[in-house]
Design an enzyme around this catalytic site. Sequence first.
Site, PDB file in Angstrom:
ATOM      1  N   SER A  96       0.848  -1.183   0.000  1.00  0.00           N
ATOM      2  CA  SER A  96       0.000   0.000   0.000  1.00  0.00           C
ATOM      3  C   SER A  96       0.885   1.235   0.000  1.00  0.00           C
ATOM      4  O   SER A  96       1.900   1.273   0.702  1.00  0.00           O
ATOM      5  CB  SER A  96      -0.912   0.006   1.228  1.00  0.00           C
ATOM      6  OG  SER A  96      -1.772   1.128   1.211  1.00  0.00           O
ATOM      7  N   HIS A 110      -2.545   7.389  -4.515  1.00  0.00           N
ATOM      8  CA  HIS A 110      -2.637   6.223  -3.643  1.00  0.00           C
ATOM      9  C   HIS A 110      -2.743   4.986  -4.511  1.00  0.00           C
ATOM     10  O   HIS A 110      -3.354   5.016  -5.586  1.00  0.00           O
ATOM     11  CB  HIS A 110      -3.877   6.331  -2.751  1.00  0.00           C
ATOM     12  CG  HIS A 110      -4.354   5.018  -2.212  1.00  0.00           C
ATOM     13  ND1 HIS A 110      -5.381   4.292  -2.795  1.00  0.00           N
ATOM     14  CD2 HIS A 110      -3.940   4.269  -1.148  1.00  0.00           C
ATOM     15  CE1 HIS A 110      -5.582   3.179  -2.125  1.00  0.00           C
ATOM     16  NE2 HIS A 110      -4.721   3.134  -1.124  1.00  0.00           N
ATOM     17  N   VAL A 113      -2.279  -3.019  -3.661  1.00  0.00           N
ATOM     18  CA  VAL A 113      -2.547  -4.360  -4.199  1.00  0.00           C
ATOM     19  C   VAL A 113      -2.386  -5.342  -3.046  1.00  0.00           C
ATOM     20  O   VAL A 113      -1.415  -5.286  -2.305  1.00  0.00           O
ATOM     21  CB  VAL A 113      -1.627  -4.732  -5.387  1.00  0.00           C
ATOM     22  CG1 VAL A 113      -2.059  -4.007  -6.647  1.00  0.00           C
ATOM     23  CG2 VAL A 113      -0.165  -4.430  -5.088  1.00  0.00           C
ATOM     24  N   ARG A 264       0.659  -3.009  12.894  1.00  0.00           N
ATOM     25  CA  ARG A 264       1.697  -2.052  13.288  1.00  0.00           C
ATOM     26  C   ARG A 264       1.226  -0.629  12.975  1.00  0.00           C
ATOM     27  O   ARG A 264       1.141  -0.219  11.823  1.00  0.00           O
ATOM     28  CB  ARG A 264       2.999  -2.365  12.550  1.00  0.00           C
ATOM     29  CG  ARG A 264       4.197  -1.566  13.006  1.00  0.00           C
ATOM     30  CD  ARG A 264       5.463  -2.107  12.370  1.00  0.00           C
ATOM     31  NE  ARG A 264       6.648  -1.454  12.884  1.00  0.00           N
ATOM     32  CZ  ARG A 264       7.253  -0.432  12.273  1.00  0.00           C
ATOM     33  NH1 ARG A 264       6.757   0.049  11.136  1.00  0.00           N
ATOM     34  NH2 ARG A 264       8.353   0.098  12.798  1.00  0.00           N
TER      35      ARG A 264
END
Length: 304
Positions: A96, A110, A113, A264
């Site tokens: 991303s 942006h 996948v 995270r």
Amino acid sequence: MDSATVKKYLLGLQDSIVTRLEQLDGKKFLRDSWSRATGSGGIGKGEGISCIIEEGNVLERGGVAFSHVQGDKMPASATAHRPELAGSSWEAMGVSLVMHPRNPYAPTSHANVRMFMAHKPDGENVFWFGGGMDLTPYYGFEEDAKQFHQVCKDALDPFGAHLHAKYKKWCDEYFFLKHRNEPRGVGGIFFDDMSEPDFDTCFAIQQSVGNHYLDAYLPLLDKRKDTPYGERERDFQLYRRGRYVEFNLVIDRGTIFGLQSNGRTESILLSMPPLVKWRYDWHPEKGTPEAELYEKYLVPRDWV
């Protein structure tokens, strides 16, 4: 149905995108590798690489994150539309990225996948792919929007002439702030829950979308990065970035899934712009370039 092959592709994609952006910006990304041991509450192990640039020459902030996480119990966000998978173990992986240029005339972009695979107790594996890319300009240029959408179409056309219209419409509907009654930008393509006709075809579509991102975005960034601007343009850019934050925190399923699965946090939120402004009930003056963004670009259009 080989998740290892998908993982190898995603790591290569991340590296190629970061390398090209470093060449354009002239400053290196920080490459931050991380791993997480098995936790509790259905949250399993995870690993990833978060590549981040801050205060670059062109990119005020940009992030390209790879993650691969696994768990023994599906999170609520993933089973909301698939209750039959509740209780399944799972793995999710993806790349991303979000680019926030410094220059207000250069658009934010942006792309994402990803693949999700659930391992049902009866031994059946259920997979789906998702992804896409979209463009968020602050000042509209018709040729930029057309070029971006043309490359999106080029990525999908080999797999069927109908796909671009379908995934463009999906993007327009998904990247829409209902509480503002406006789209986030000029759209692009978006798909999710893709599992037909088979694994190999879905993976090939994902690869084509990922591989076309740089062709869609880099020429626009290169063309606009040195455009002269002043305080007015910068102020409007920071105001419009607020919409980006609102979408990511309130609507975006990837962000919500990451936080729900105890992902995270630094990696999940690296998509946030570095500086943002909010104003109470502000509207642009009629006849200004700022008003033109709302009137001409923040409306669904067939660009190609």
